[in-house]
Enzyme design. Structure first.
Site, PDB file in Angstrom:
ATOM      1  N   GLU A  97       0.828  -1.210   0.000  1.00 24.10           N
ATOM      2  CA  GLU A  97       0.000   0.000   0.000  1.00 24.10           C
ATOM      3  C   GLU A  97       0.863   1.260   0.000  1.00 24.10           C
ATOM      4  O   GLU A  97       1.560   1.535   0.982  1.00 24.10           O
ATOM      5  CB  GLU A  97      -0.913   0.046   1.224  1.00 24.10           C
ATOM      6  CG  GLU A  97      -1.785   1.299   1.229  1.00 24.10           C
ATOM      7  CD  GLU A  97      -2.565   1.500   2.517  1.00 24.10           C
ATOM      8  OE1 GLU A  97      -3.590   2.191   2.476  1.00 24.10           O
ATOM      9  OE2 GLU A  97      -2.137   0.984   3.578  1.00 24.10           O
ATOM     10  N   GLU A 117     -11.792   3.023   5.927  1.00 22.03           N
ATOM     11  CA  GLU A 117     -10.695   3.462   6.796  1.00 22.03           C
ATOM     12  C   GLU A 117     -10.769   4.976   6.970  1.00 22.03           C
ATOM     13  O   GLU A 117      -9.918   5.725   6.485  1.00 22.03           O
ATOM     14  CB  GLU A 117      -9.334   3.035   6.227  1.00 22.03           C
ATOM     15  CG  GLU A 117      -8.214   3.190   7.248  1.00 22.03           C
ATOM     16  CD  GLU A 117      -6.853   2.801   6.704  1.00 22.03           C
ATOM     17  OE1 GLU A 117      -6.152   2.042   7.390  1.00 22.03           O
ATOM     18  OE2 GLU A 117      -6.500   3.253   5.606  1.00 22.03           O
TER      19      GLU A 117
END
Length: 262
Positions: free
Chosen positions: A143, A241
């Site tokens: 990521e 998130e």
């Protein structure tokens, strides 16, 4: 109407009204979530976490690797042994919880270590990690994280992540595409997502810049983003998130407003 995108609650960000991570699992279940993700559950004994998942019936989608002191080891030169130890512990938690996705954290930059050395270290560590991931049936994720959120993080651009994923060309290594980070790293969301979705294993969302609910004022039109994901027939999970701007439960009205369902 958008009805077929799979949303999971990120318990590291949501339900912050409850300090106890285990209680956040209960609250997510009570709100109707079928699945959750969280970053670092490593202070909870494996058996306790497994029991909570069994009690709630929630699916654990994703975990992050145990972070150590520098948010991971995968890109840190000279810490290869620590990387493997953290990976083995993380895979124990994946196995116990049924998590099929593991965000492999790259760690913070080291003084005197070049970008090329970081890349070489990442590749060397990932080559060693892939057999373990395959054995446990877990997909490792890379990521990119923007420098505003984590200054000095090794994995800070999509060229690095995508290049490694394409070079290693293994189904157990995929991209974690967080739209919040992508907007700040390079923008151009439509073209960027169209290019990267074929190697993407997980998506996360939050508004920019406040990292709050997707319907809050900000830089990103999430109605468009969700339409694009539906058009491209994205079938993976979308992790929420974000840091709720208000009470977590009250803030969930955005899901229905955007025509989505839990």
């Amino acid at each position: 109407m958008l009805t077929n995108l799979n949303l999971c609650a990120n318990l590291s960000f949501m339900f912050g009204e409850y300090e106890d991570l285990l209680e956040r699992y209960t609250q997510a279940k009570n709100c109707g979530f079928k699945a959750v993700e969280c970053a670092f559950p490593y202070n909870i004994p494996i058996d306790v976490l497994r029991t909570k998942l069994q009690e709630t019936g929630l699916k654990q989608v994703l975990l992050n690797t145990e972070p150590g002191q520098n948010l991971g080891y995968a890109g840190r030169k000279g810490e290869e042994d620590a990387f493997m130890e953290s990976l083995k512990l993380s895979l124990q938690y994946c196995e116990a919880t049924g998590a099929g996705l593991l965000h492999i954290m790259s760690g913070k930059k080291q003084e005197g270590v070049t970008e090329e050395e970081v890349r070489e270290t990442l590749i060397k560590n990932l080559v060693k990690a892939l057999p373990l991931l395959k054995e446990k049936g877990v997909i490792g994720l890379l990521e990119p994280i923007n420098q505003n959120s984590i200054p000095g993080y090794n994995m800070d651009n999509y060229q690095l992540a995508a290049g490694i994923i394409r070079e290693l060309d293994d189904p157990n290594l995929r991209l974690q595409l967080d739209v919040f980070h992508m907007q700040q790293i390079q923008g151009n969301l439509t073209k960027s997502m169209e290019e990267l979705l074929p190697i993407t294993g997980h998506i996360q969302v939050a508004q920019v810049p406040a990292r709050d609910e997707p319907n809050r004022p900000g830089e990103t039109d999430y109605r468009y983003v969700f339409d694009l994901l539906k058009e491209k027939e994205y079938k993976g999970w979308i992790g929420l998130e974000y840091k709720p701007n208000m009470d977590t439960v009250e803030g969930l009205v955005w899901i229905e407003e955007m025509g989505l369902k839990l």
